[in-house]
Design a protein around this motif. Structure first.
Motif, mmCIF file in Angstrom:
data_model
loop_
_atom_site.group_PDB
_atom_site.id
_atom_site.type_symbol
_atom_site.label_atom_id
_atom_site.label_comp_id
_atom_site.label_asym_id
_atom_site.label_seq_id
_atom_site.Cartn_x
_atom_site.Cartn_y
_atom_site.Cartn_z
ATOM 1 N N TYR A 48 0.854 -1.182 0.000
ATOM 2 C CA TYR A 48 0.000 0.000 0.000
ATOM 3 C C TYR A 48 0.892 1.235 0.000
ATOM 4 C CZ TYR A 48 -3.381 -3.499 1.556
ATOM 5 O OH TYR A 48 -4.161 -4.635 1.651
ATOM 6 N N ALA A 49 0.493 2.248 -0.749
ATOM 7 C CA ALA A 49 1.259 3.501 -0.806
ATOM 8 C C ALA A 49 0.311 4.633 -1.177
ATOM 9 C CB ALA A 49 2.400 3.404 -1.828
ATOM 10 N N TRP A 50 0.332 5.712 -0.407
ATOM 11 C CA TRP A 50 -0.545 6.838 -0.689
ATOM 12 C C TRP A 50 -0.022 8.090 0.019
ATOM 13 C CZ3 TRP A 50 -1.245 3.340 3.114
ATOM 14 C CH2 TRP A 50 -1.671 3.764 4.369
ATOM 15 N N THR A 51 -0.451 9.253 -0.461
ATOM 16 C CA THR A 51 -0.061 10.519 0.152
ATOM 17 C C THR A 51 -0.888 10.761 1.409
ATOM 18 O OG1 THR A 51 0.294 11.367 -2.083
ATOM 19 C CG2 THR A 51 0.355 12.963 -0.284
ATOM 20 N N ALA A 52 -0.230 11.195 2.474
ATOM 21 C CA ALA A 52 -0.938 11.495 3.714
ATOM 22 C C ALA A 52 -1.844 12.708 3.538
ATOM 23 C CB ALA A 52 0.072 11.759 4.830
ATOM 24 N N PRO A 53 -2.930 12.800 4.316
ATOM 25 C CA PRO A 53 -3.835 13.945 4.212
ATOM 26 C C PRO A 53 -3.174 15.288 4.459
ATOM 27 C CG PRO A 53 -4.911 12.150 5.396
ATOM 28 C CD PRO A 53 -3.470 11.754 5.216
ATOM 29 N N ASP A 54 -2.034 15.300 5.187
ATOM 30 C CA ASP A 54 -1.346 16.574 5.411
ATOM 31 C C ASP A 54 -0.578 17.060 4.192
ATOM 32 O OD1 ASP A 54 0.936 14.989 5.315
ATOM 33 O OD2 ASP A 54 1.509 15.296 7.406
ATOM 34 N N GLY A 55 -0.506 16.215 3.151
ATOM 35 C CA GLY A 55 0.197 16.590 1.924
ATOM 36 C C GLY A 55 1.699 16.671 2.067
ATOM 37 N N LYS A 56 2.231 16.174 3.190
ATOM 38 C CA LYS A 56 3.653 16.308 3.457
ATOM 39 C C LYS A 56 4.374 14.968 3.597
ATOM 40 C CE LYS A 56 2.963 20.686 5.923
ATOM 41 N NZ LYS A 56 3.117 21.402 7.227
ATOM 42 N N HIS A 57 3.624 13.870 3.633
ATOM 43 C CA HIS A 57 4.226 12.563 3.875
ATOM 44 C C HIS A 57 3.709 11.534 2.878
ATOM 45 C CE1 HIS A 57 4.762 14.553 7.800
ATOM 46 N NE2 HIS A 57 5.796 13.732 7.970
ATOM 47 N N LEU A 58 4.528 10.516 2.639
ATOM 48 C CA LEU A 58 4.126 9.326 1.907
ATOM 49 C C LEU A 58 3.933 8.215 2.924
ATOM 50 C CD1 LEU A 58 3.760 7.797 -0.844
ATOM 51 C CD2 LEU A 58 6.189 7.172 -0.633
ATOM 52 N N ASN A 59 2.760 7.579 2.888
ATOM 53 C CA ASN A 59 2.474 6.464 3.785
ATOM 54 C C ASN A 59 2.681 5.148 3.050
ATOM 55 O OD1 ASN A 59 1.711 8.259 5.826
ATOM 56 N ND2 ASN A 59 -0.431 8.258 5.179
ATOM 57 N N LEU A 60 3.316 4.196 3.722
ATOM 58 C CA LEU A 60 3.677 2.917 3.109
ATOM 59 C C LEU A 60 3.340 1.766 4.043
ATOM 60 C CD1 LEU A 60 7.234 4.062 2.029
ATOM 61 C CD2 LEU A 60 5.365 3.618 0.422
ATOM 62 N N VAL A 61 2.809 0.685 3.477
ATOM 63 C CA VAL A 61 2.552 -0.532 4.242
ATOM 64 C C VAL A 61 2.986 -1.730 3.409
ATOM 65 C CG1 VAL A 61 0.836 -2.011 5.345
ATOM 66 C CG2 VAL A 61 0.585 0.476 5.472
ATOM 67 N N MET A 62 3.750 -2.620 4.019
ATOM 68 C CA MET A 62 4.110 -3.900 3.406
ATOM 69 C C MET A 62 3.594 -5.004 4.320
ATOM 70 S SD MET A 62 7.895 -5.613 2.666
ATOM 71 C CE MET A 62 8.605 -4.046 2.157
ATOM 72 N N ASP A 63 2.677 -5.833 3.813
ATOM 73 C CA ASP A 63 2.175 -6.987 4.555
ATOM 74 C C ASP A 63 3.042 -8.197 4.267
ATOM 75 O OD1 ASP A 63 0.107 -5.621 5.655
ATOM 76 O OD2 ASP A 63 -1.457 -6.480 4.398
ATOM 77 N N ILE A 64 3.411 -8.918 5.315
ATOM 78 C CA ILE A 64 4.189 -10.142 5.170
ATOM 79 C C ILE A 64 3.331 -11.321 5.601
ATOM 80 C CG2 ILE A 64 6.263 -11.377 5.904
ATOM 81 C CD1 ILE A 64 6.803 -8.896 4.170
ATOM 82 N N VAL A 65 3.304 -12.381 4.783
ATOM 83 C CA VAL A 65 2.461 -13.531 5.069
ATOM 84 C C VAL A 65 2.927 -14.267 6.321
ATOM 85 C CG1 VAL A 65 1.689 -15.774 4.191
ATOM 86 C CG2 VAL A 65 1.757 -13.786 2.674
ATOM 87 N N GLY A 66 4.232 -14.376 6.520
ATOM 88 C CA GLY A 66 4.747 -15.049 7.710
ATOM 89 C C GLY A 66 4.398 -14.290 8.981
ATOM 90 N N HIS A 67 4.389 -14.983 10.095
ATOM 91 C CA HIS A 67 3.960 -14.370 11.345
ATOM 92 C C HIS A 67 5.092 -13.794 12.174
ATOM 93 C CE1 HIS A 67 -0.186 -16.553 11.328
ATOM 94 N NE2 HIS A 67 -0.094 -15.566 10.472
ATOM 95 N N THR A 68 6.287 -13.812 11.626
ATOM 96 C CA THR A 68 7.419 -13.112 12.229
ATOM 97 C C THR A 68 8.263 -12.548 11.095
ATOM 98 O OG1 THR A 68 8.765 -15.129 12.275
ATOM 99 C CG2 THR A 68 7.507 -14.607 14.282
ATOM 100 N N PHE A 69 9.229 -11.714 11.453
ATOM 101 C CA PHE A 69 10.175 -11.179 10.472
ATOM 102 C C PHE A 69 11.488 -11.944 10.576
ATOM 103 C CE2 PHE A 69 7.431 -7.593 11.716
ATOM 104 C CZ PHE A 69 6.855 -7.313 10.484
ATOM 105 N N SER A 70 12.162 -12.102 9.460
ATOM 106 C CA SER A 70 13.417 -12.845 9.429
ATOM 107 C C SER A 70 14.596 -11.923 9.733
ATOM 108 C CB SER A 70 13.615 -13.478 8.052
ATOM 109 O OG SER A 70 14.895 -14.059 7.940
ATOM 110 N N ASP A 71 15.581 -12.441 10.460
ATOM 111 C CA ASP A 71 16.797 -11.677 10.708
ATOM 112 C C ASP A 71 17.833 -11.878 9.604
ATOM 113 O OD1 ASP A 71 17.552 -14.280 11.210
ATOM 114 O OD2 ASP A 71 18.319 -13.908 13.229
#
Length: 409
Positions: A48-71
């Motif tokens: 997901y990627a979109w401009t924040a309502p304040d017009g000053k930031h980019l919002n980003l989301v990355m969903d990972i299928v696994g239930h933890t993050f890898s080191d």
């Protein structure tokens, strides 16, 4: 020709089944190759990627299928920027590496860094304050009536088996009863109200809100894609929903399809030309779902049949989310692309991209069926949980019952 199209639709029906009938296969880009099946922590479900309502930031989301993050992996947001659609002149990489679930280092190129525990919902703020990051369990905002989609494909497959003609570009000529039956199945689940097979699914989410000045060096048009990077190679990538799963390797035997998708996931958007022919070969099936061939978005009725769908195939093969960061109004999936390629001037002031609340699947299907954004519905318009496009970290907290039973662990 009929047999080829029927085989494709049967493969699509099996594909629809895989999109959600397994417990772990719950997102629009998921468990698609042996590499990510072997380690779901490397598997990007959605971007997901979109401009924040304040017009000053980019919002980003990355969903990972696994239930933890890898080191052992880098989780990377790539943001390409430019002044014209399709032409980026600068790039910024936001890269996160986890030592554990409570210790992450995220860098914005060489300009800023955040290090520490990313689990606070207010976000871990970077050293120079240009971005903040959250990482942890969240409810998955993607929704899809998978069973209804499969039933719709089955209706189309039956019509082809019964003798529906297919033109030289691969578009089937479905009659009016078939068109109505396909649409009806798509809007329902086993004859009843549409059900989201992905309801209650918990994902691992990496969420970043970053100042636009840190990512728009080339211009206000941003093209965003995500990747998981291992020690020796890129393992997975994601841009728009569905394209990688629905339009690649559809006909090939499993071992060939797996190899094809592994190659795709290791590639970058700059390698898109390698995949155009494969994507184009499957677009004709969608073009026929409304009973009219040639009205798919960007279809070229004057081209030779083999080239009819190449413009859309090239766009989809690039597989980046385009965001107009000059706008803080974000309402339409494909808005930037439609403004640039379709003459939709009213969309020129929409940021496009993809917020957690877009009905992206329905828009994607509609554009492929008849070139409009709202002609195809799977009966669902929103997720069961409330997500936000303005309040960090945007995605709803995981379902309390799932957390209590350890479903996320």
């Amino acid at each position: 020709m009929n047999r080829t199209a029927a085989t494709r639709l049967q493969a699509l029906a099996c594909l629809a089944l895989s999109l959600g009938l397994g417990h772990a296969a719950q997102a629009s880009d998921h468990l698609d190759t042996p590499s990510v099946i072997g380690d779901p922590r490397a598997d990007i479900g959605d971007l997901y990627a979109w401009t924040a309502p304040d017009g000053k930031h980019l919002n980003l989301v990355m969903d990972i299928v696994g239930h933890t993050f890898s080191d052992k992996l880098d989780y990377v947001f790539h943001i390409d920027s430019g002044r014209r659609f399709g032409h980026s002149t600068a790039s910024t990489a936001l890269r996160c590496r986890f030592r554990s679930g409570t210790d992450v280092t995220c860098t914005a190129g060489d300009a800023d860094k955040a290090q520490g525990n990313p689990g606070d919902s207010k976000g871990l703020v970077s050293e120079h304050g240009s971005f903040r990051v959250f990482a942890g369990p969240r409810d998955d905002p993607f929704f899809n009536n998978v069973k209804g989609t499969r039933a719709a494909y089955d209706k189309a497959h039956a019509a082809l088996e019964a003798g529906a003609k297919v033109d030289a570009a691969g578009c089937p000529a479905f009659d009016a009863p078939t068109v109505r039956a396909v649409a009806d199945e798509w809007r329902h689940t086993q004859g009843g109200p549409a059900k989201n097979l992905l309801a209650g699914w918990t994902t691992s989410a990496i969420v970043i809100s970053i100042e636009l000045g840190a990512v728009n060096k080339g211009g206000p048009l941003l093209a965003v894609w995500a990747a998981t990077q291992g020690p020796t190679r890129q393992i997975d990538r994601a841009g728009r929903p569905l394209t990688g799963n629905a339009l690649l390797g559809t006909l090939a035997p499993e071992e060939i399809s797996d190899a094809f998708k592994e190659t795709y996931n290791m590639a970058t958007p700059a390698d898109g030309a390698k995949f155009v022919d494969e994507i184009a070969s499957n677009l004709g099936l969608y073009d026929g779902f409304d009973g009219k061939c040639g009205n798919q978005w960007l279809a070229d009725g004057k081209a030779a049949p083999a080239r009819r769908y190449h413009a859309l195939a090239a766009l989809l093969a690039d597989d980046r989310l385009w965001v107009n960061s000059a706008s803080a109004t974000c309402t339409r999936f494909f808005a930037v692309e439609r403004a640039a390629l379709g003459g939709n001037r009213e969309l020129a002031k929409d940021c496009g991209g993809r917020t957690p609340n877009y009905s992206a699947s329905n828009v994607w299907r509609s554009m492929l069926v008849d070139g409009t954004p709202d002609s195809v519905s799977d009966g669902l318009t929103r997720d069961e949980r409330e997500h936000s496009d303005s309040v960090f970290p945007f995605l709803a907290a995981p379902d309390a019952q799932a957390a209590a039973t350890g479903a996320y662990q």
